[in-house]
Scaffold this motif. Structure first.
Motif, PDB file in Angstrom:
ATOM      1  N   ILE A  18       0.843  -1.206   0.000  1.00  0.00           N
ATOM      2  CA  ILE A  18       0.000   0.000   0.000  1.00  0.00           C
ATOM      3  C   ILE A  18       0.874   1.251   0.000  1.00  0.00           C
ATOM      4  O   ILE A  18       0.580   2.229  -0.698  1.00  0.00           O
ATOM      5  CB  ILE A  18      -0.961  -0.021   1.208  1.00  0.00           C
ATOM      6  N   LEU A  19       1.950   1.217   0.760  1.00  0.00           N
ATOM      7  CA  LEU A  19       2.865   2.362   0.807  1.00  0.00           C
ATOM      8  C   LEU A  19       3.473   2.638  -0.565  1.00  0.00           C
ATOM      9  O   LEU A  19       3.590   3.795  -0.982  1.00  0.00           O
ATOM     10  CB  LEU A  19       3.963   2.119   1.837  1.00  0.00           C
ATOM     11  N   ILE A  20       3.862   1.586  -1.261  1.00  0.00           N
ATOM     12  CA  ILE A  20       4.424   1.769  -2.604  1.00  0.00           C
ATOM     13  C   ILE A  20       3.383   2.390  -3.530  1.00  0.00           C
ATOM     14  O   ILE A  20       3.678   3.337  -4.271  1.00  0.00           O
ATOM     15  CB  ILE A  20       4.954   0.429  -3.160  1.00  0.00           C
ATOM     16  N   THR A  99      18.002   3.440   4.841  1.00  0.00           N
ATOM     17  CA  THR A  99      18.349   3.959   3.513  1.00  0.00           C
ATOM     18  C   THR A  99      17.107   4.494   2.821  1.00  0.00           C
ATOM     19  O   THR A  99      17.141   5.568   2.208  1.00  0.00           O
ATOM     20  CB  THR A  99      18.991   2.841   2.664  1.00  0.00           C
ATOM     21  N   GLN A 100      16.015   3.757   2.935  1.00  0.00           N
ATOM     22  CA  GLN A 100      14.760   4.187   2.316  1.00  0.00           C
ATOM     23  C   GLN A 100      14.271   5.500   2.925  1.00  0.00           C
ATOM     24  O   GLN A 100      13.794   6.369   2.210  1.00  0.00           O
ATOM     25  CB  GLN A 100      13.702   3.077   2.472  1.00  0.00           C
ATOM     26  N   ILE A 101      14.390   5.631   4.230  1.00  0.00           N
ATOM     27  CA  ILE A 101      13.970   6.867   4.899  1.00  0.00           C
ATOM     28  C   ILE A 101      14.817   8.037   4.419  1.00  0.00           C
ATOM     29  O   ILE A 101      14.297   9.111   4.086  1.00  0.00           O
ATOM     30  CB  ILE A 101      14.053   6.698   6.435  1.00  0.00           C
ATOM     31  N   LEU A 102      16.124   7.839   4.362  1.00  0.00           N
ATOM     32  CA  LEU A 102      17.015   8.909   3.884  1.00  0.00           C
ATOM     33  C   LEU A 102      16.740   9.257   2.423  1.00  0.00           C
ATOM     34  O   LEU A 102      16.725  10.437   2.057  1.00  0.00           O
ATOM     35  CB  LEU A 102      18.478   8.506   4.068  1.00  0.00           C
ATOM     36  N   THR A 128      14.870   0.682  -3.708  1.00  0.00           N
ATOM     37  CA  THR A 128      14.964   0.273  -2.310  1.00  0.00           C
ATOM     38  C   THR A 128      13.607  -0.198  -1.799  1.00  0.00           C
ATOM     39  O   THR A 128      13.514  -1.182  -1.056  1.00  0.00           O
ATOM     40  CB  THR A 128      15.508   1.422  -1.444  1.00  0.00           C
ATOM     41  N   ALA A 129      12.548   0.475  -2.216  1.00  0.00           N
ATOM     42  CA  ALA A 129      11.188   0.047  -1.833  1.00  0.00           C
ATOM     43  C   ALA A 129      10.910  -1.367  -2.344  1.00  0.00           C
ATOM     44  O   ALA A 129      10.310  -2.184  -1.633  1.00  0.00           O
ATOM     45  CB  ALA A 129      10.151   1.021  -2.377  1.00  0.00           C
TER      46      ALA A 129
END
Length: 164
Positions: A18-20, A99-102, A128-129
């Motif tokens: 869902i986030l993607i 890494t995804q957050i950054l 990365t997702a």
């Protein structure tokens, strides 16, 4: 395999998916930079001031919730499961999470900082997702597979006739 853990793994994979989709929607709506290019704030505060800002803010909120689910799934795999596949898959998701957050922050701020290579940052964010999503799906599949093999093993042991 614990039923609650299997459900946690499935919910984590679902939230990641869902986030993607929400991230793609945010990008397609042009809302990726709608919080005045601010991160982690939006429009100078915690809550956005525009409709597009709400789209981006919602993506950030779901990302935070999903991140906690990923960490909880990893904790459960390492604390309560013996299957090394679960530990490896959740470790991959956990290692790629910061890494995804950054990359998410740089995707927002990158319009200012990186200009012409911004598309490479967005590509890295999506790649990365996909790695994290693959790891959460693998965790879920292996958790359910381990439960099925445990059930089959326990049935075969209980239905074996006793030797006299």
């Amino acid at each position: 395999m614990n039923l609650r853990y299997r459900h946690l793994a499935a919910v984590t994979a679902g939230l990641t998916y869902i986030l993607i989709l929400l991230g793609v929607y945010t990008s397609l709506m042009g809302a990726g930079a709608s919080c005045s290019l601010q991160w982690p704030l939006c429009d100078g505060g915690v809550l956005p001031q525009t409709a597009a800002g709400w789209i981006e803010w919602t993506h950030r909120l779901v990302a935070m919730i999903t991140g906690f689910f990923i960490l909880g799934t990893a904790y459960g795999a390492w604390k309560h499961n013996r299957d090394p596949r679960l530990k490896k898959a959740t470790a991959i998701a956990t290692v790629f999470l910061p890494t995804q957050i950054l990359l998410g922050a740089v995707t927002v701020k990158g319009y200012i900082w990186f200009g012409s290579i911004q598309h490479l940052i967005v590509l890295a964010h999506h790649a990365t997702a996909m790695i994290i999503f693959a790891a959460t799906v693998a965790t879920t599949a292996w958790a359910y597979s381990a439960a099925r093999s445990e059930a089959t093993t326990s049935l075969s042991h209980s239905s074996t006739p006793a030797d006299d």
